[in-house]
Write a protein that holds these residues in place. Structure first.
Motif, PDB file in Angstrom:
ATOM      1  N   GLY A  52       6.360   2.978   1.030  1.00  0.00           N
ATOM      2  CA  GLY A  52       5.094   2.021   0.853  1.00  0.00           C
ATOM      3  C   GLY A  52       3.666   2.520   0.150  1.00  0.00           C
ATOM      4  O   GLY A  52       3.205   1.758  -0.520  1.00  0.00           O
ATOM      5  N   THR A  54       1.317   5.828  -1.813  1.00  0.00           N
ATOM      6  CA  THR A  54       1.968   5.400  -3.310  1.00  0.00           C
ATOM      7  C   THR A  54       0.980   7.210  -3.114  1.00  0.00           C
ATOM      8  O   THR A  54       0.422   7.818  -2.172  1.00  0.00           O
ATOM      9  CB  THR A  54       1.320   4.778  -4.242  1.00  0.00           C
ATOM     10  N   THR A 109      -2.176  -4.635  -2.764  1.00  0.00           N
ATOM     11  CA  THR A 109      -1.336  -5.210  -1.955  1.00  0.00           C
ATOM     12  C   THR A 109      -1.641  -5.695  -0.295  1.00  0.00           C
ATOM     13  O   THR A 109      -0.745  -5.695   0.786  1.00  0.00           O
ATOM     14  CB  THR A 109      -0.326  -3.534  -1.719  1.00  0.00           C
TER      15      THR A 109
END
Ligand SMILES: CC(C)(COP(=O)(O)OP(=O)(O)OC[C@H]1O[C@@H](n2cnc3c(N)ncnc32)[C@H](O)[C@@H]1OP(=O)(O)O)[C@@H](O)C(=O)NCCC(=O)NCCS
Length: 157
Positions: A52, A54, A109
């Motif tokens: 999850g 990046t 997020t």
């Protein structure tokens, strides 16, 4: 010259790892133990996406000149690491743009803060993160060291 920061595509990861290695090589002899950033590979960067997280890359006129990783943690934070700028291009705001991208990613997020660790000997980096709004939350010793070697910092986003 146009600076753009975006999540890395799979084909960007070799250039991302190359800039991480170039940047962290400049710390050789200054930090003990050496940074694990030097053992990062395109494959290990790709694995960040599985959890999850990046990897952001900064491009100057299309060429990758910086990178940073952002990983979600169970405590509701995003952990920032591997902040790297091409040594020939430091002092031009590339790190600020990368850190901003991580902070935006955290907000988008649903995470409430960004955390990171900096070696205590890298006082210039500590000053940089303080300048960007990060505050100390603690200190830790690397395995085998009896005294603290790194500082934890965080910023609410
Ligand atoms: C550390 C590193 C990422 C900085 O990258 P950079 O592109 O030169 O940083 P920037 O130019 O974006 O600077 C970010 C901000 O910090 C400020 N800053 C930089 N050094 C500073 C210092 N010693 N004290 C206070 N502020 C400082 C800059 O003025 C800038 O603020 P501004 O946007 O308000 O002017 C880069 O030198 C690098 O890759 N080093 C090797 C790897 C490394 O150390 N990574 C971090 C590990 S913790």
């Amino acid at each position: 010259m146009t600076l753009r920061v975006a999540p890395a595509a799979p084909e960007d990861l070799c250039d991302a790892v190359a800039v991480i290695h170039r940047a962290f090589a400049t710390l050789a002899g200054r930090i003990d133990p050496p940074s694990a950033a030097l053992t990062e590979t395109a494959k290990s960067l790709a694995a960040r996406f599985d959890g999850g997280g990046t990897v952001f890359v900064a491009r100057l006129d299309g060429k990758i000149v910086g990178a940073v990783c952002a990983d979600p943690k169970p405590d509701g934070s995003i952990y920032l690491d591997r902040l790297a700028v091409d040594p020939a291009l430091v002092g031009q705001g590339i790190a600020r743009a990368l850190v901003t991208a991580v902070e935006d990613f955290a907000r988008e997020t649903g995470h409430d803060r960004v955390t990171l660790g900096v070696r205590l000997v890298l006082t210039d980096n500590i000053a940089l993160f303080r300048h960007l709004g990060y505050a100390e939350t603690g200190r830790k010793a690397h395995p085998g060291f009896s005294e603290p070697t790194s500082m934890d910092l965080e910023k609410s986003v």
